[in-house]
Scaffold this motif. Structure first.
Motif, PDB file in Angstrom:
ATOM      1  N   TRP A 452       0.712  -1.111  -0.136  1.00  0.00           N
ATOM      2  CA  TRP A 452      -0.141   0.142  -0.052  1.00  0.00           C
ATOM      3  C   TRP A 452       0.860   1.194  -0.051  1.00  0.00           C
ATOM      4  CZ3 TRP A 452      -4.513  -0.638  -1.759  1.00  0.00           C
ATOM      5  CH2 TRP A 452      -5.209  -1.840  -1.244  1.00  0.00           C
ATOM      6  N   ASP A 454      -1.395   3.997  -0.575  1.00  0.00           N
ATOM      7  CA  ASP A 454      -2.421   4.804  -0.008  1.00  0.00           C
ATOM      8  C   ASP A 454      -3.665   3.919   0.144  1.00  0.00           C
ATOM      9  OD1 ASP A 454      -4.318   6.787   0.980  1.00  0.00           O
ATOM     10  OD2 ASP A 454      -3.809   8.325  -0.498  1.00  0.00           O
ATOM     11  N   VAL A 470      -9.277   6.654  -2.466  1.00  0.00           N
ATOM     12  CA  VAL A 470      -7.995   6.440  -3.132  1.00  0.00           C
ATOM     13  C   VAL A 470      -7.302   5.127  -2.869  1.00  0.00           C
ATOM     14  CG1 VAL A 470      -5.840   7.548  -3.448  1.00  0.00           C
ATOM     15  CG2 VAL A 470      -7.667   8.971  -2.827  1.00  0.00           C
ATOM     16  N   CYS A 471      -6.923   4.505  -3.789  1.00  0.00           N
ATOM     17  CA  CYS A 471      -6.659   3.022  -3.655  1.00  0.00           C
ATOM     18  C   CYS A 471      -4.857   3.308  -4.614  1.00  0.00           C
ATOM     19  CB  CYS A 471      -7.356   1.957  -4.001  1.00  0.00           C
ATOM     20  SG  CYS A 471      -6.607   0.558  -4.202  1.00  0.00           S
ATOM     21  N   ARG A 472      -4.068   3.390  -3.883  1.00  0.00           N
ATOM     22  CA  ARG A 472      -2.736   3.490  -4.378  1.00  0.00           C
ATOM     23  C   ARG A 472      -1.873   2.319  -3.928  1.00  0.00           C
ATOM     24  NH1 ARG A 472      -3.015   9.322  -3.768  1.00  0.00           N
ATOM     25  NH2 ARG A 472      -3.892  10.194  -5.699  1.00  0.00           N
ATOM     26  N   ASN A 474       1.850  -0.111  -4.957  1.00  0.00           N
ATOM     27  CA  ASN A 474       3.180  -0.127  -5.716  1.00  0.00           C
ATOM     28  C   ASN A 474       3.446  -1.864  -5.762  1.00  0.00           C
ATOM     29  OD1 ASN A 474       5.032   0.423  -7.314  1.00  0.00           O
ATOM     30  ND2 ASN A 474       6.191   1.698  -5.988  1.00  0.00           N
ATOM     31  N   LYS A 478       4.439  -3.565 -11.742  1.00  0.00           N
ATOM     32  CA  LYS A 478       3.241  -2.645 -11.394  1.00  0.00           C
ATOM     33  C   LYS A 478       2.142  -3.321 -11.267  1.00  0.00           C
ATOM     34  CE  LYS A 478       1.930   1.578 -10.555  1.00  0.00           C
ATOM     35  NZ  LYS A 478       2.441   2.387  -9.236  1.00  0.00           N
ATOM     36  N   VAL A 481      -5.150  -2.488 -10.664  1.00  0.00           N
ATOM     37  CA  VAL A 481      -6.333  -2.052  -9.630  1.00  0.00           C
ATOM     38  C   VAL A 481      -7.549  -2.163 -10.271  1.00  0.00           C
ATOM     39  CG1 VAL A 481      -7.254  -0.108  -8.423  1.00  0.00           C
ATOM     40  CG2 VAL A 481      -4.976  -0.396  -8.754  1.00  0.00           C
ATOM     41  N   ASP A 504      -7.065   5.142  -9.896  1.00  0.00           N
ATOM     42  CA  ASP A 504      -6.976   4.480  -8.449  1.00  0.00           C
ATOM     43  C   ASP A 504      -7.932   5.298  -7.641  1.00  0.00           C
ATOM     44  OD1 ASP A 504      -5.581   6.766  -8.417  1.00  0.00           O
ATOM     45  OD2 ASP A 504      -3.556   5.878  -7.923  1.00  0.00           O
ATOM     46  N   THR A 505      -8.904   6.280  -8.314  1.00  0.00           N
ATOM     47  CA  THR A 505      -9.537   7.221  -7.205  1.00  0.00           C
ATOM     48  C   THR A 505     -11.058   7.211  -7.543  1.00  0.00           C
ATOM     49  OG1 THR A 505      -7.593   8.475  -6.939  1.00  0.00           O
ATOM     50  CG2 THR A 505      -9.777   9.441  -6.486  1.00  0.00           C
ATOM     51  N   CYS A 521     -11.127  -2.456  -3.268  1.00  0.00           N
ATOM     52  CA  CYS A 521     -10.053  -2.359  -4.044  1.00  0.00           C
ATOM     53  C   CYS A 521      -9.334  -3.439  -4.012  1.00  0.00           C
ATOM     54  CB  CYS A 521      -9.415  -1.085  -3.719  1.00  0.00           C
ATOM     55  SG  CYS A 521      -7.885  -0.876  -4.686  1.00  0.00           S
ATOM     56  N   THR A 523      -5.844  -5.110  -5.865  1.00  0.00           N
ATOM     57  CA  THR A 523      -4.563  -4.696  -6.455  1.00  0.00           C
ATOM     58  C   THR A 523      -3.749  -5.846  -6.473  1.00  0.00           C
ATOM     59  OG1 THR A 523      -2.559  -3.189  -6.643  1.00  0.00           O
ATOM     60  CG2 THR A 523      -3.644  -3.349  -4.325  1.00  0.00           C
TER      61      THR A 523
END
Length: 1291
Positions: A452, A454, A470-472, A474, A478, A481, A504-505, A521, A523
């Motif tokens: 994570w 965010d 927000v779902c960020r 790494n 890569k 999402v 991602d938002t 979310c 990922t």
């Protein structure tokens, strides 16, 4: 004597422990949950009950020390969190360490357990909605993603959730609906989604392996668990095999392969003999990571045992043993002479040929390895050779990460913990012996499962508000999402015009009640996935307090504490703190308000005692709570027990006098050797001492006095030494007087070594009292010449000792003898001995990197003291490089304690190292710290500033946040500058002074309050970093609507007679709009009887009103308020004066004096009195003109006694001794007589200004001239206002 102390604060029964902040989250000024009920920082800063694990610099021997000064804020109960992490600080003896551990095992108060429980529960999320409010489901507990179970037990797959209404549950297995009702073995726990698979009636657990997922649903949404992969543990048997003896030549390499059966999870491998004795391992013989046993070279003694590989399986707790290997070693030297094992050239002595190293594992000269970020990287190199090779590890192009790297298996393995991307690269191991060396290169690639950046958080909005999820994440590669809503892909969900997906938002605009749902979310990449639930809840909730009301907290003086005020509301309320009802908000100085509303008091002082009120406000209302804080004095042992030496059979008294807060209960207890002391018949414990009668050898040891209250404690320690009886030759000698011993003499230094020396001395005469101890002291002439320090202590039976020395010190020594009478004079000093220098063993502390300008970074540190230098010419090697570029290190040598790096980019992170060095070498490799270059002013302003008027005094702001690269520093806050341009009321002057409202952190909204209604405002927004304000946004204008007015001013109720009541008032100070009139409500009352309320409405220009009383007995209560179009404002209440039958005689007379003064008979009476006074004055004047003595004039200059009824100016006081008023004297509203000036002057009743007579000729003057009026009027004589003195002035 030794002083050990802790101090803290805890709540009494029925109280709340005083919160306080430290630790990492405290230091950052934020808690893990804005709405938690209790703060762990509070417990850690004010705990009580045991000494802290951090007893810094505890003194030893007879030295005195204080560890519990005012700034000591350590927590005793930290030990309860991680008792295994208690380490021995420098100077902390084994007794003190044992005390810490023993007291850590004591039971803490119940509130500590409750606090820890609530704290860990708060880790679940940033926002918590009270459970009595409706809310979507939230997963609170679930099994791990890879769930391995024991086949002998029932299977349990956990899934628990909360919500309102309570959620229902269902499961999928391998992405298909799992019908629990159809399988009799499967059941679901009540009020839970946890699956229980029961095998008591038979069945194979392997049939239930697969991927499970739990769904928790109520009418507001559906939350999902992780995909739980269920696997059954396996521990297969070792295959049957017959192993032939392994024949090997002495000196040759050998690998014994284990090849354990594949288990789930993998078994733990270890080697033993068939008789279950462990195989001794060293750098020649060791086990590899794969379980094989490697011999770098075989020796004849390896044949003395057999070798069996053992596998221990986790779930079954069984150990399976492979058939043992038997070695047969061929040798040129058949006798296993044990004396050859320690031969300096053992291999040559046994005829083994020496050879260069070669790698047994891994094969070849290079290999590659992939590792996931956050895991441990294990690199292994095992080499053969004669003699046995040594292994060394290196990284190409840089150093090994000293903070994460450690060597294992006799340097054959390199482990790097918590791998990150910067650990990728090429590593090589070098195997070498005297015949040569060889290297193997391992190329390491670091990949990453998603992690994570965010994580989406629950979103609580009010109707009409905007928000975003927000779902960020790494990873490497890569990750992708995918958004879902209520467990379904977002693409297939019903359209929502208020929702917009941007990568991602998810952005929500003008949110409505129908927008409530749970969003997921997901990922993922090839190495794993992350799944997060975040609900959107739309609520309209006024502020509410979540903690008990009117808490009572007691804290210790000078401690740090934090007051929490957990609250909830939607929109999110703002919270302010006030003390003792004062109007100013508490923030700044000794107070600090955190973003979550907690109030920290950095250092408690006596004046901080009082009542603290927290007020939470949003547009729907406000709520408040109070905390009463009491400050107590700390507990201190001001007379501590002293170290004593006592002879057997004597009496010893250990003092322990304590000063404490008298409102707290003091308990004094004693420990012996850090265990509770049993007070037997030979001991007497008093409040301030411990007495031991008939001291015996078993009484020797350390004694600790523990003085404790409910809130804190203090400790002091002393050591008792008991001397055994020594028989004297004759009674004559026993009768000789005892004295201090003579000084030792003839000191000699021998056995001179680099870090030690032997000191020998000749004892002096003991003067009939045996010498019990020798104290060796030293002095050095470089840093503190002439100052002697204790070095060590030795028994009185020795006269020679080895002294351990420090590098680069020019020593000289002296010795002091001690017996029961006292200490001798110091001996003459020895000759000097200088130790050689050495490289420093430590590096400077408190290394920081901070920018003082936008293009520099100042690196500072705390310089090392002289005793840590270990050599001449101490200096520091400063290294730095940019963190993200991984460029080569820059370095410079500095002799001071700071260095400024110039020409740096704006606010970028740097890696910094500061290493000590002297002329003998460098200190160990220092730790790396992160610093930042200087900040510059922000380059961008907030955009899309939107203003929504909430009410007449508050507005809501919303803006687009600036991009992080434009901040050019650490974003401190968004700030709104606003000023009142004008009022909508004509001809009203307003101040245009600029005001500001701050919104800490990276937030997109805020509320500005305390505005003036019915006014025009202008507003600008800026972003603020550590350097200052950025550019200003576009100026926005807004107008506040009308509000309700303030209370009318100077509301007066007058009663000129018994029939009429007159009311007067002035306009409100703040109209807050156009006044539309006044509302008067009044009601008659007589005692407990209350009449019907009457209402009168007046025009905005009317400020007077008269009414007729219904009866002369009842009183009236009047309530007056002003009105605008918005409504009525604050009201003011007054009551009519009490009628004569309800008041005291004086008050009744006073209240009716205005009525009497208008009566004709009273006017006639006053005229007659005035005429008589005039006649009396004329007679006096005539008598004086004839030379007669007038007694008042005679006594004018004579000092008056306290009982004299005249004033010092000679005038008469016509009031009687009981201070009864004259008829017609004016009284104040509270019934007291005004004695300084007349209220019945002509000015009050007519048009006269300076006149002393009424229109009908009557005189209404001042009959009494008080002394206090003389004092206030200075040199103006009261004679000018007295009728008698007026005549004198004419004469």
């Amino acid at each position: 004597m030794r002083r050990l102390a802790t101090s803290g604060a805890a709540g009494d029964v029925g109280e709340v422990a005083a919160p306080a902040a430290d630790s990492s989250d405290c230091a950052r000024g934020r808690s893990l949950s804005p709405w938690r009920l209790i703060d762990l920082c509070a417990i850690c800063d004010t705990g009580v009950g045991a000494p802290s694990a951090d007893w810094n610099s505890a003194p030893s021997g007879g030295a005195r020390g204080r560890l519990n000064e005012a700034e000591e804020l350590s927590s005793a109960w930290e030990v309860h969190l991680e008792p295994l992490e208690v380490t021995r600080s420098q100077g902390l003896g084994s007794r003190e360490l044992g005390l810490v551990l023993r007291m850590a095992r004591q039971q803490p108060p119940p509130w500590v357990h409750a606090a820890f429980l609530l704290f860990f529960l708060s880790l679940g999320g940033a926002i918590e909605i009270p459970m009595d409010l409706t809310q979507p489901p939230t997963i609170t507990k679930q099994s791990v993603k890879d769930h391995i179970v024991d086949p002998r037990d029932n299977i349990l797959i956990e899934c628990e959730a909360k919500g309102n209404p309570a959620p229902s549950f269902h499961w999928t297995r391998n992405s298909r609906f799992f019908n629990i009702a159809k399988d009799p073995r499967v059941s679901m726990r009540r009020r839970s989604g946890t699956l229980v698979i029961d095998f008591r009636s038979g069945g194979r657990p392997e049939e239930y392996e697969g991927e499970y997922q739990c769904f928790a649903r109520n009418k507001f949404g559906t939350a999902l668990s992780n995909r739980i992969r269920l696997q059954v543990s396996k521990s297969p048997l070792w295959p049957k095999e017959n192993l032939d003896p392994v024949v090997v030549q002495e000196g040759a390499p050998l690998t014994l392969q284990c090849n354990p059966p594949p288990g789930l999870p993998s078994p733990v491998i270890f080697w033993m003999s068939s008789s279950m004795e462990p195989i001794t391992q060293d750098k020649r013989v060791s086990q590899g990571h794969n379980g094989d046993l490697y011999f770098s070279n075989v020796m004849l003694q390896d044949m003395q045992t057999d070798y069996s590989c053992n596998a221990r399986f986790h779930f079954t707790h069984t150990i399976q043993q492979k058939n043992p290997f038997t070695l047969k070693v061929l040798t040129n030297h058949p006798y296993n002479d044990s004396s050859l094992r320690n031969h300096p050239d053992m291999y040559s002595a046994r005829g083994v040929a020496e050879r260069t190293p070669s790698f047994m594992y891994p094969q070849g000269t290079s290999s590659s390895q992939m590792v996931l970020r956050g895991m441990d990287l294990l690199l292994e190199c095992i080499a053969s050779g004669v003699p046995t090779p040594d292994i060394a590890w290196y990284k190409k192009g840089g150093d090994l990460p000293s903070d994460k790297a450690k060597f294992e298996n006799f340097n054959k393995a390199l482990r790097i913990t918590n791998v990150s991307e910067e650990d990728s690269g090429e590593y090589f191991c070098l195997a070498s012996n005297k015949m040569g060396s060889i290297r193997h290169t391992i190329s390491v690639r670091v990949k990453a499962a998603p992690y994570w950046l965010d994580e989406p958080k629950n979103l609580i909005l009010a109707p009409g508000e905007d928000g975003r999820l927000v779902c960020r994440a790494n990873g490497n590669p890569k990750p992708t999402v995918q958004w879902m809503v209520n467990g379904e892909p977002l693409q297939s969900a019903p359209p929502n015009p208020n929702r917009e997906v941007a990568g991602d938002t998810i952005i929500f605009r003008d949110t409505q009640i129908s927008s409530r749902a749970v969003y997921q979310c997901n990922t993922s990449n090839e190495h794993g996935y992350l799944l997060a639930n975040a609900f959107v809840s739309v609520l309209d909730v006024p502020p509410r307090m979540l903690s008990p009301r009117n808490q009572f907290i007691r804290v210790i003086l000078y401690n740090r504490t934090r007051l929490d005020c957990p609250f909830f509301g939607s929109p999110i309320p703002t919270l302010r703190w006030f003390k003792n009802g004062q109007g100013s908000n508490l923030d700044g100085g000794n107070y600090h308000v955190y973003e979550n509303g907690s109030l920290e008091i950095k250092m408690i002082r006596k004046e901080d005692q009082g009542i603290y009120t927290c007020v939470a406000t949003n547009i729907l209302g406000k709520a408040e709570n109070q905390v009463r804080l009491e400050v107590k004095d700390p507990t201190r042992i001001y007379r501590m027990p002293e170290d004593q030496v006592a002879k057997r059979g004597t009496t010893v008294q250990l003092e322990c006098r304590v000063k404490h807060d008298p409102s707290l209960k003091l308990t004094v207890s004693w420990l012996k050797d850090d265990e509770p002391l049993y007070i037997g018949n030979r001991m007497k414990k008093e409040d301030d001492s411990l007495t031991i009668f008939g001291v015996a050898e078993r009484d020797q040891g350390s004694y600790t006095c523990v003085a404790s209250t409910e809130l804190d404690q203090d400790l002091a320690k002393a050591y008792l030494t008991v001397l055994a009886d020594q028989a004297t030759p004759t009674n004559r000698l026993a009768a000789l007087p005892k004295g201090r011993p003579d000084r030792p003499r003839d000191l000699e230094l021998t056995d001179l070594a680099e870090r030690s020396v032997r000191l020998t001395w000749i004892p002096g005469d003991d003067n009939n009292s045996p010498i019990t101890d020798y104290v060796v002291q030293f002095e050095e002439d470089q840093f503190q010449p002439g100052v002697w320090h204790d070095h060590s202590k030795f028994p009185g039976s020795v006269n020679s000792a080895i002294l351990q020395l420090s590098p680069y010190v020019n020593y000289q020594f002296r010795v002091i003898a001690v017996n029961e009478v006292g200490s001798s004079h110091p001996s003459l000093p020895s000759e000097r001995y200088r130790t050689s220098g050495a490289p420093p063993e430590s590096n400077p502390s408190d290394v920081k990197g901070e920018g003082t300008r936008k293009n520099n970074m100042e690196i500072t540190w705390t310089p090392m003291n002289a005793t840590s230098a270990f050599g001449p010419n101490l200096r520091y090697i400063v290294k730095w490089r940019r963190r993200e570029t991984r460029e080569t290190w820059n370095n410079v040598t500095v002799w001071g304690s700071r260095y400024v790096v110039g020409q740096t980019p704006v606010y970028v992170p740097y890696e910094i190292r500061v290493q000590a060095e002297n002329d003998f070498g460098k200190a160990p490799e220092p730790d790396t710290v992160i610093g930042y270059s200087g900040e510059d002013y922000p380059r961008a302003a907030p955009t899309e500033v939107k203003i929504r008027v909430l009410n007449s005094t508050a507005i809501s702001l919303q803006w687009n946040r600036v991009y992080s690269d434009t901040v050019q520093g650490q974003l401190r806050e968004y700030r709104a500058y606003y000023w009142r341009e004008s009022s909508l009321l004509k001809n009203l002057w307003v101040s245009q002074k600029r005001q500001q409202a701050s919104f800490p952190g990276d937030r997109p909204r805020g509320v500005v309050s305390r505005l003036f209604p019915y006014s025009n405002y202008k507003l600008e927004m800026v972003v603020v970093n550590g350097r200052g304000d950025g550019p200003r946004s576009e100026t926005k204008e807004f107008t506040t609507p009308e509000g309700v007015p303030s209370a009318p001013r100077r509301f007066r109720v007058r009663q000129p007679n018994l029939e009429t009541i007159n009311l007067e008032w002035d306009h409100p100070e703040h109209p807050n709009g156009i006044l539309t009139g006044y509302t008067l409500k009044y009601v008659a009352f007589n005692g407990t009887k209350v009449g019907k309320q009457m209402v009168e409405n007046f025009s905005p220009n009317q400020t007077k009103f008269s009414m007729q009383r219904a009866d002369p007995v009842s009183r009236y209560r009047f309530t007056l308020s002003a009105r605008t179009q918005v409504g009525s404002g604050e009201a003011v209440t007054e009551e009519s004066p009490a009628p004569p039958n309800e008041a005291t005689p004086t008050a009744a007379y006073t209240n009716n004096q205005a009525d009497i003064a208008t009566q004709g008979w009273f006017i006639g009476l006053m005229c007659a009195i005035a005429l008589l006074v005039l006649i009396l004055l004329i007679v006096c004047f005539i008598k004086r003109s004839r030379g007669g003595k007038y007694p008042v004039r005679e006594k004018k200059d004579v000092p008056l006694g306290p009982e004299d009824p005249k004033e010092e100016d000679g005038s008469f006081d016509y009031s009687d001794e009981d201070n009864k008023p004259l008829q017609g004297s004016q009284t104040s509203l509270d019934g007291t007589i005004k004695q300084q000036e007349s209220d019945d002057s002509l000015v009050d009743y007519g048009e006269g200004g300076e006149g002393q007579f009424n229109e009908d000729g009557s005189f209404i003057g001042q009959y009494t001239v008080k002394k206090d009026k003389e004092e206030t009027e200075g040199n103006e004589s009261s004679e000018a206002t007295s009728p008698v003195n007026a005549i004198y002035s004419l004469a």
